[in-house]
Enzyme design. Structure first.
Site, PDB file in Angstrom:
ATOM      1  N   HIS A 201      10.559  13.684  72.967  1.00 34.63           N
ATOM      2  CA  HIS A 201      11.368  13.039  71.937  1.00 34.63           C
ATOM      3  C   HIS A 201      10.520  11.952  71.275  1.00 34.63           C
ATOM      4  O   HIS A 201       9.380  11.720  71.684  1.00 34.63           O
ATOM      5  CB  HIS A 201      12.694  12.533  72.492  1.00 34.63           C
ATOM      6  CG  HIS A 201      12.593  11.521  73.603  1.00 34.63           C
ATOM      7  ND1 HIS A 201      12.000  10.289  73.445  1.00 34.63           N
ATOM      8  CD2 HIS A 201      13.002  11.570  74.893  1.00 34.63           C
ATOM      9  CE1 HIS A 201      12.068   9.614  74.572  1.00 34.63           C
ATOM     10  NE2 HIS A 201      12.667  10.369  75.475  1.00 34.63           N
TER      11      HIS A 201
ATOM     12  N   HIS B 188       8.559   9.322  73.377  1.00 31.63           N
ATOM     13  CA  HIS B 188       7.260   9.761  73.896  1.00 31.63           C
ATOM     14  C   HIS B 188       6.225   9.755  72.772  1.00 31.63           C
ATOM     15  O   HIS B 188       5.077   9.360  72.959  1.00 31.63           O
ATOM     16  CB  HIS B 188       7.339  11.186  74.457  1.00 31.63           C
ATOM     17  CG  HIS B 188       8.388  11.406  75.501  1.00 31.63           C
ATOM     18  ND1 HIS B 188       9.318  12.418  75.423  1.00 31.63           N
ATOM     19  CD2 HIS B 188       8.663  10.735  76.650  1.00 31.63           C
ATOM     20  CE1 HIS B 188      10.105  12.372  76.489  1.00 31.63           C
ATOM     21  NE2 HIS B 188       9.738  11.349  77.246  1.00 31.63           N
TER      22      HIS B 188
ATOM     23  N   CYS C  90      14.611   7.358  87.900  1.00 30.59           N
ATOM     24  CA  CYS C  90      13.416   6.497  87.933  1.00 30.59           C
ATOM     25  C   CYS C  90      12.428   6.963  88.993  1.00 30.59           C
ATOM     26  O   CYS C  90      11.279   6.568  88.978  1.00 30.59           O
ATOM     27  CB  CYS C  90      13.755   5.055  88.290  1.00 30.59           C
ATOM     28  SG  CYS C  90      14.718   4.165  87.097  1.00 30.59           S
TER      29      CYS C  90
ATOM     30  N   LYS D 211      18.556   2.867  74.143  1.00 34.77           N
ATOM     31  CA  LYS D 211      17.371   3.646  74.495  1.00 34.77           C
ATOM     32  C   LYS D 211      17.737   5.127  74.472  1.00 34.77           C
ATOM     33  O   LYS D 211      18.827   5.494  74.872  1.00 34.77           O
ATOM     34  CB  LYS D 211      16.897   3.254  75.890  1.00 34.77           C
ATOM     35  CG  LYS D 211      15.604   3.938  76.278  1.00 34.77           C
ATOM     36  CD  LYS D 211      14.999   3.358  77.538  1.00 34.77           C
ATOM     37  CE  LYS D 211      13.610   3.912  77.771  1.00 34.77           C
ATOM     38  NZ  LYS D 211      13.539   4.969  78.744  1.00 34.77           N
TER      39      LYS D 211
ATOM     40  N   CYS E 150      21.880   1.982  88.399  1.00 31.30           N
ATOM     41  CA  CYS E 150      20.469   1.781  88.065  1.00 31.30           C
ATOM     42  C   CYS E 150      20.351   0.918  86.804  1.00 31.30           C
ATOM     43  O   CYS E 150      21.007   1.205  85.805  1.00 31.30           O
ATOM     44  CB  CYS E 150      19.803   3.134  87.829  1.00 31.30           C
ATOM     45  SG  CYS E 150      18.258   2.999  86.922  1.00 31.30           S
TER      46      CYS E 150
ATOM     47  N   CYS F 185      17.163   5.625  92.743  1.00 32.47           N
ATOM     48  CA  CYS F 185      17.558   6.240  91.468  1.00 32.47           C
ATOM     49  C   CYS F 185      16.641   7.432  91.239  1.00 32.47           C
ATOM     50  O   CYS F 185      15.421   7.270  91.132  1.00 32.47           O
ATOM     51  CB  CYS F 185      17.435   5.262  90.307  1.00 32.47           C
ATOM     52  SG  CYS F 185      17.624   6.103  88.704  1.00 32.47           S
TER      53      CYS F 185
ATOM     54  N   LYS G 200      18.418  11.610  77.809  1.00 32.87           N
ATOM     55  CA  LYS G 200      19.057  12.909  77.886  1.00 32.87           C
ATOM     56  C   LYS G 200      20.560  12.727  78.085  1.00 32.87           C
ATOM     57  O   LYS G 200      21.362  13.404  77.445  1.00 32.87           O
ATOM     58  CB  LYS G 200      18.470  13.629  79.099  1.00 32.87           C
ATOM     59  CG  LYS G 200      18.358  15.101  78.952  1.00 32.87           C
ATOM     60  CD  LYS G 200      17.556  15.624  80.138  1.00 32.87           C
ATOM     61  CE  LYS G 200      17.592  17.136  80.140  1.00 32.87           C
ATOM     62  NZ  LYS G 200      16.759  17.683  81.209  1.00 32.87           N
TER      63      LYS G 200
ATOM     64  N   HIS H   8      18.875   3.339  83.874  1.00 36.66           N
ATOM     65  CA  HIS H   8      19.612   4.534  83.452  1.00 36.66           C
ATOM     66  C   HIS H   8      21.121   4.372  83.461  1.00 36.66           C
ATOM     67  O   HIS H   8      21.833   5.233  82.968  1.00 36.66           O
ATOM     68  CB  HIS H   8      19.212   5.735  84.304  1.00 36.66           C
ATOM     69  CG  HIS H   8      17.781   6.122  84.119  1.00 36.66           C
ATOM     70  ND1 HIS H   8      16.771   5.592  84.892  1.00 36.66           N
ATOM     71  CD2 HIS H   8      17.192   6.935  83.211  1.00 36.66           C
ATOM     72  CE1 HIS H   8      15.607   6.083  84.481  1.00 36.66           C
ATOM     73  NE2 HIS H   8      15.827   6.894  83.467  1.00 36.66           N
TER      74      HIS H   8
HETATM   75  N1  MSP Z   1       6.183  10.086  84.347  1.00 39.89           N
HETATM   76  C1  MSP Z   1       6.389   8.696  84.191  1.00 39.89           C
HETATM   77  C2  MSP Z   1       5.120   7.995  83.799  1.00 39.89           C
HETATM   78  C3  MSP Z   1       3.988   8.172  84.745  1.00 39.89           C
HETATM   79  S1  MSP Z   1       2.547   7.430  84.166  1.00 39.89           S
HETATM   80  C4  MSP Z   1       1.495   7.480  85.418  1.00 39.89           C
HETATM   81  C5  MSP Z   1       7.432   8.463  83.089  1.00 39.89           C
HETATM   82  N2  MSP Z   1       7.626   9.475  82.241  1.00 39.89           N
HETATM   83  S2  MSP Z   1       8.647   9.467  81.004  1.00 39.89           S
HETATM   84  O1  MSP Z   1       8.648  10.807  80.505  1.00 39.89           O
HETATM   85  O2  MSP Z   1       9.893   8.923  81.379  1.00 39.89           O
HETATM   86  O3  MSP Z   1       7.973   8.621  79.914  1.00 39.89           O
HETATM   87  C6  MSP Z   1       8.106   7.248  79.863  1.00 39.89           C
HETATM   88  C7  MSP Z   1       7.303   6.716  78.696  1.00 39.89           C
HETATM   89  O4  MSP Z   1       7.698   7.385  77.478  1.00 39.89           O
HETATM   90  C8  MSP Z   1       7.583   5.257  78.403  1.00 39.89           C
HETATM   91  O5  MSP Z   1       6.846   4.387  79.201  1.00 39.89           O
HETATM   92  C9  MSP Z   1       7.174   5.182  76.970  1.00 39.89           C
HETATM   93  O6  MSP Z   1       5.778   5.220  76.873  1.00 39.89           O
HETATM   94  C10 MSP Z   1       7.731   6.479  76.421  1.00 39.89           C
HETATM   95  N3  MSP Z   1       9.128   6.322  76.023  1.00 39.89           N
HETATM   96  C11 MSP Z   1      10.191   7.025  76.484  1.00 39.89           C
HETATM   97  N4  MSP Z   1      11.300   6.626  75.825  1.00 39.89           N
HETATM   98  C12 MSP Z   1      10.991   5.667  74.954  1.00 39.89           C
HETATM   99  C13 MSP Z   1      11.675   4.963  73.980  1.00 39.89           C
HETATM  100  N5  MSP Z   1      12.951   5.110  73.769  1.00 39.89           N
HETATM  101  N6  MSP Z   1      10.974   4.108  73.213  1.00 39.89           N
HETATM  102  C14 MSP Z   1       9.620   3.947  73.353  1.00 39.89           C
HETATM  103  N7  MSP Z   1       8.959   4.590  74.262  1.00 39.89           N
HETATM  104  C15 MSP Z   1       9.597   5.402  75.140  1.00 39.89           C
HETATM  105  O7  MSP Z   1       7.980   7.395  83.041  1.00 39.89           O
END
Ligand code: MSP
Length: 504
Positions: free
Chosen positions: A18, A21, A129, A294, A143, A126, A297, A146
């Site tokens: 999304h 990411h 997380c 934020k 959590c 959680c 899903k 979440h």
């Molecule tokens: N898999 C772990 C990270 C491991 S790193 C060794 C994880 N994955 S995640 O798919 O949840 O991705 C989290 C990251 O995605 C956040 O830290 C950020 O970089 C990005 N984002 C996810 N949602 C976001 C927003 N709504 N806004 C900005 N960035 C976001 O955590």
């Protein structure tokens, strides 16, 4: 060539990509494209995080094996990044053999050094997380990230002796005040460490979807301990020591603020325990919010990057996210704001400057660039654009940095209004027409070069229409941005609008 390495988090494959990411990944891409222009030897890493309970559950819900599920979703990330012109040098998946080797090697090192011990864990977990929380950390019993219920878990685990590392971490951050950015995040990390650090469990026996602990294969590595090591794996840890030493430590880990603690507390301590240096910088940015929340899903408020690319193009998406909000605090995303900014900055300012200058050059100068003037009035402003962009990029202030480039674009449009080349043409003052358009063409060349890291497609196309050899990517800063480098006699080409206006 100094090495410069940048990483994004590796994204969980229980979810499809999304724009949250995409936000981190675009930022990393702009940063590395910028460093490549300076001639750095760059390594840019992204990838997917594929182990853990959450993934196993997501796969099961689809009636697939975790591996099949991970293959499918990981591919979705690769496709999204291709569509957004992400220029990563590697894409790591935690299910790859090279990563198994690296995780096992690092765990064994830390174990041999005496910083991993067996213990029993009971706590509130959680799954989203993949982390334990204390009662105090919960919000209304849920959590804090979440907002979902946590579950009580009791396990025999291996523990990493994080409690031994508080002083060393504080010392490290004292000596390296730039290591956690921005400042507010650094303070948050220091505050957390000063409260006293607890050991944390780094293995699980309740699941099998993970990397076995080398000295006790009934346990698999806890997904975070597994995931963080990806940064080392991709640089050769566990297989090519020399390559690893060339690159390590990483220059920038870019992360969202949700995973700051893992990157700025657990990870450096683990590295210290394994005898490796901590990362040079961890930069934690804020969240992209949709309707003030934020994306997730469960809230069904996710936006797929591809949907926006279809309307705005990859350049439009890249531009919006890095210009519309500061890279640090949270920012709200809205479609209306995106249309408005696209029209103002890309269609009107950038696109318009390119098309009016190229049109006039084709009509008045026979499509050939004139001799450049040593001292055009836009010379100062061009130097200011490079300075402003450099200053912004040095602190990952993308909005401010590229703001300086857009100031140059606005100055050039104002210059055209002021000098009115069409009137000069009508008055038959060919010399003045050539002088003004020559200044504008030179400015366009500099704009194409400096905007390239942010909007690579449009910048490359503009470069081509200016009749310049190669691509902006082949250029080297700072020389290439020096005023007066536009060759005389380049064959100019007009073309369709680089950013067609969108209807609100
Ligand atoms: N898999 C772990 C990270 C491991 S790193 C060794 C994880 N994955 S995640 O798919 O949840 O991705 C989290 C990251 O995605 C956040 O830290 C950020 O970089 C990005 N984002 C996810 N949602 C976001 C927003 N709504 N806004 C900005 N960035 C976001 O955590």
């Amino acid at each position: 060539m100094p090495p410069f390495s940048v990483t994004t988090p590796i994204y969980y494959v229980n979810d499809v990509p999304h724009i949250g990411h995409a936000y981190t990944t675009i930022a990393a891409d702009v940063l590395v494209r910028w460093r490549r222009l300076w001639g750095d030897e760059v390594f840019f890493l992204t990838g997917t995080d594929e182990h853990g309970l959450k993934m196993a559950q997501a796969a099961e819900a689809q009636g697939l094996t975790p591996k099949d599920w991970a293959d499918r979703t990981s591919e979705r990330f690769r496709e999204a990044w291709k569509e957004l012109r992400i220029s990563n040098d590697d894409f790591i998946r935690t299910t790859e053999p090279r990563h198994h080797r690296a995780v096992q090697e690092m765990l064994q090192k830390v174990y041999d050094n005496g910083d991993i011990e067996l213990g029993t864990y009971e706590g509130l977990y959680c799954v989203a997380c993949e982390a334990y929380y204390t009662e105090d950390e919960l919000v209304d019993g849920n959590c804090p990230i979440h907002g979902r219920p946590v579950q009580r878990m009791r396990e025999e685990n291996y523990f990493f002796k994080l409690s031994r590392y508080g002083d060393r971490l504080l010392e490290y951050y004292e000596a390296h005040p730039e290591a956690v950015q921005p400042e507010t995040r650094r303070n948050e990390v220091l505050g957390f460490i000063r409260q006293g650090l607890q050991d944390f469990s780094i293995s699980r026996t309740s699941i099998s979807w993970g990397i076995p602990i080398p000295w006790d294969p009934n346990h698999v590595a806890y997904v975070w301990f597994d995931a963080l090591i990806n940064y080392c794996t991709a640089l050769g840890y566990g297989s090519e020591r020399e390559r690893f030493e060339h690159w390590w430590p990483v220059d920038y880990h870019l992360v969202g603020k949700d995973i700051l603690r893992f990157h700025a507390v657990y990870w450096p301590a683990m590295l210290m325990a394994a005898g490796e240096a901590p990362p040079k910088h961890v930069f934690a940015h804020g969240w992209l919010l949709v309707g003030g929340e934020k994306m997730s899903k469960t809230r069904l408020n996710q936006i797929a990057p591809g949907d926006l690319v279809a309307t705005f193009g990859s350049d439009g998406v890249r531009y919006h996210f890095l210009r519309d909000q500061n890279f640090g605090p949270d920012g709200d995303f809205s479609y209306e704001a995106m249309v408005a900014r696209y029209n103002a900055d890309l269609a009107n300012n950038f696109g318009n400057l390119a098309s009016r200058v190229l049109n006039m050059a084709v009509n008045y100068l026979g499509g050939l660039s004139p001799e450049a003037r040593e001292n055009g009035p836009l010379r100062q402003q061009s130097a200011a654009a490079l300075d402003g962009l450099s200053a912004g990029m040095a602190k990952l202030d993308f909005a401010g940095g590229f703001g300086a480039v857009w100031d140059l674009i606005r100055a050039a449009n104002a210059y055209i209004e002021d000098r009115a080349p069409w009137a000069l043409q009508k008055a038959g003052d060919a010399e003045a027409v050539a002088a003004v358009l020559g200044d504008c063409l030179e400015t366009l060349r500099i704009v194409a070069l400096l905007a390239f890291p942010l909007i690579p497609d449009a910048a490359s196309e503009l470069w081509r229409r200016l009749g310049l050899p190669g691509t902006p990517e082949d250029q080297r800063l700072p020389e290439a941005a020096a005023w007066g480098s536009m060759p005389a006699g380049a064959a100019l080409e007009r073309g369709p609008s680089l950013f067609p206006r969108l209807e609100g």
